[in-house]
Design an enzyme around this catalytic site. Structure first.
Site, PDB file in Angstrom:
ATOM      1  N   CYS A  96      47.164  56.706  35.382  1.00 43.68           N
ATOM      2  CA  CYS A  96      46.907  56.875  36.548  1.00 43.68           C
ATOM      3  C   CYS A  96      45.104  56.657  35.740  1.00 43.68           C
ATOM      4  O   CYS A  96      44.203  56.820  34.630  1.00 43.68           O
ATOM      5  CB  CYS A  96      46.179  58.824  36.021  1.00 43.68           C
ATOM      6  SG  CYS A  96      44.650  59.917  37.089  1.00 43.68           S
TER       7      CYS A  96
ATOM      8  N   ASP B 161      49.579  30.063  36.575  1.00 40.15           N
ATOM      9  CA  ASP B 161      50.381  31.024  36.022  1.00 40.15           C
ATOM     10  C   ASP B 161      52.093  31.712  36.788  1.00 40.15           C
ATOM     11  O   ASP B 161      51.714  32.815  37.671  1.00 40.15           O
ATOM     12  CB  ASP B 161      49.862  32.187  35.319  1.00 40.15           C
ATOM     13  CG  ASP B 161      50.218  33.228  34.244  1.00 40.15           C
ATOM     14  OD1 ASP B 161      51.118  32.743  34.065  1.00 40.15           O
ATOM     15  OD2 ASP B 161      50.607  34.042  34.094  1.00 40.15           O
TER      16      ASP B 161
END
Length: 415
Positions: free
Chosen positions: A204, A339
Site C-alpha cells: 500500500c 538494463d
C-alpha cells in the site's frame, strides 16, 4: 497568440516539414524543440482555447490516445500526437501542425504529466496504470504515484478518469483532504479494465501494509484504501457505461487489454459530452497505432508487429499473440533503457509449444532467460533469417522500442 508565439509556431511547422521531406523522421520532436527555443511558453499559447485531454500511464498510452481522439472526433477536429512523441516537444509540434482545432487529445509521458498539466490546463486527465519501466533511469513506481498525486492537488478543477483496478493509480487520484475548505479534490470517474500485472502493487502506498486481492476486488490490510466502485466496466466484448447500458465494442486491435483501452477512451470522450452510442462505432476505425499491431505480408508470411517494453506490456503481448511462430527481439539502446534485468520479471512460459526465435542486440540476455524458463528457442541474426526460418502463415513479432523500429524499417524497405 502573441507575435513571438506565431513566429515560433510557424518555424515549428516548417522544421517538422523539412525533417519529413529529408527523411530524417516524422518531425514530431524537432519542430517542437525549435518552437520552444524561440518561445518557451509556446505550448501554453497553442493550448489556449482548446478543450484538452491528457492520457498518461506506463503502458497503453499511445493506443488509448488514438482511440480517444477517434471518440472525441464526434464533436469536431482533434489535434493529437499520433506518432507517440509524448514529451512537451512532441505536444508543441502536434498542436502547431494541427493549427486551430477545438479539441486536443495528447499522450503524455508519466514523468512529464505535472509539467504538461501546468502548460495546457486540460479539461480531463486519464490515468491508466503504473508499473516498473526502464529501471536504469525511470522513477520507482510509488515515487511516480506520489508525483501524480501532488500534481492533481494543484488542479482541483480537473476531471480525472482513472483505473480502479490499479492501487497505485487509485491512491494517486484520491489526494488527501485539504485543510483549506475552499479547495475541493478533483472529480474522479473510475473505469475497470482489469489488471493482469500485480507485481508492482502488493504494498500500500499510503501505509505500507499489504494489498489483498479477491477476484476483481482489492483492499489494503492496514488502512481504508480499497478498490472504488467503477463507473465504466469491460463486460464480455463490450463496455457498460455509468447508466448501466452495455455497448458492444468492435475493434481491429487484438487482445482484451485493448478493450480496456476502448473503455477508457469512451469514458474520456463522455467528459466532453460525447455519448457512448455515438463514439463506439468510431473505435473500429483504428487499425494500427504508430506501426503497432500492423500486419504485413511477405514471402507467404503474414507478419504482425507487437511492441512490448516492460514486464507488464510483455504479459499483455503474450495475450494478444496467436499461437504461431513468434520472433522476440530485444535491444538495450538509450530509448529502451540499458538494463535488461527486467527480463527475469517476465514469465515466458506462455510461449512453450510454439516455434520461438530470438534476435536483437541483447539476444543472448534473452536466451539465458528463456533457458531458465525452459522455453526452446532458435537464435537468428537478422529479421530476414527469421522470416525464412518459419513456415508460411502467421509470424508474430514482439519487440521493444528500437528493435521494433528496426524491424518496421526493414519491412518498409522491402515493401
Amino acid at each position: 497568440m502573441p507575435l513571438r508565439a506565431k513566429v515560433a509556431s510557424s518555424v515549428s511547422r516548417t522544421a517538422a516539414a523539412l525533417s519529413r521531406a529529408a527523411g530524417r523522421g516524422d518531425g514530431s520532436v524537432i519542430g517542437g524543440w525549435i518552437g520552444l527555443k524561440i518561445d518557451p511558453d509556446l505550448l501554453a499559447h497553442l493550448s489556449a482555447g482548446r478543450a484538452i485531454a491528457l492520457v498518461s500511464g506506463t503502458n497503453g498510452k499511445t493506443t488509448t490516445t488514438r482511440l480517444t481522439a477517434a471518440a472525441v472526433g464526434v464533436l469536431g477536429t482533434v489535434a493529437t500526437n499520433s506518432f507517440g512523441a509524448n514529451m512537451p516537444t512532441g505536444h508543441t509540434s502536434a498542436l502547431a501542425k494541427a493549427g486551430s482545432t477545438p479539441y486536443a487529445v495528447l499522450e503524455v509521458d508519466e514523468h512529464y504529466l505535472a509539467q504538461v498539466m501546468e502548460a495546457t490546463e486540460p479539461h480531463v486527465v486519464a490515468l491508466l496504470n503504473l508499473s516498473r519501466d526502464q529501471l536504469d533511469r525511470a522513477k520507482e513506481v510509488a515515487m511516480m504515484a506520489q508525483l501524480w498525486r501532488a500534481a492533481l492537488v494543484r488542479h482541483p478543477e480537473l476531471h480525472v478518469v482513472a483505473n480502479a483496478d490499479d492501487p497505485m493509480v487509485v491512491w494517486a487520484a484520491t489526494p488527501p483532504a485539504s485543510h483549506d475548505h475552499r479547495i475541493t479534490p478533483p472529480t474522479v470517474v473510475w473505469f475497470s479494465a482489469g489488471q493482469r500485472w500485480h507485481d508492482d502493487s502488493w504494498v500500500c502506498p499510503e501505509c505500507g501494509s499489504s494489498i489483498q486481492r479477491s477476484g476483481e476486488q482489492w483492499w489494503c490490510s492496514g488502512c481504508p484504501l480499497r478498490r472504488p466502485q467503477p463507473h465504466w466496466v469491460v463486460e464480455d466484448d463490450g463496455v457498460v457505461d455509468p447508466t448501466g447500458a452495455w455497448h458492444k465494442v468492435v475493434l481491429q486491435l487484438p487482445g482484451r487489454v485493448n478493450l480496456g483501452n476502448a473503455a477508457t477512451a469512451l469514458a474520456v470522450a463522455a467528459e466532453f459530452g460525447v455519448r457512448p452510442v455515438d463514439a463506439v462505432s468510431r473505435l473500429s476505425g483504428v487499425t494500427s497505432v504508430a506501426g503497432r499491431y500492423a500486419q504485413v505480408d511477405r514471402d507467404g508470411r503474414n507478419i504482425r508487429l507487437l511492441l512490448a517494453k516492460n514486464p507488464a506490456s510483455w504479459l499483455e503481448a503474450f495475450d494478444m499473440a496467436d499461437h504461431a511462430p513468434t520472433l522476440l527481439s530485444i535491444n538495450a539502446r538509450d530509448p529502451d533503457g540499458l538494463d535488461t534485468s527486467w527480463l527475469f520479471d517476465v514469465d515466458f512460459g506462455p510461449l512453450r509449444g510454439r516455434q520461438v526465435l530470438i534476435t536483437g542486440d541483447r539476444a543472448y540476455d534473452l536466451a539465458v532467460r528463456l533457458d531458465v524458463n525452459d522455453v526452446p528457442f532458435q537464435h537468428v541474426r537478422s529479421f530476414d533469417e527469421a522470416v525464412r526460418s518459419v513456415p508460411a502463415g502467421r509470424l508474430e513479432v514482439i519487440a521493444n522500442y528500437t528493435a521494433f523500429q528496426d524491424i518496421r524499417a526493414e519491412l518498409d524497405r522491402v515493401n
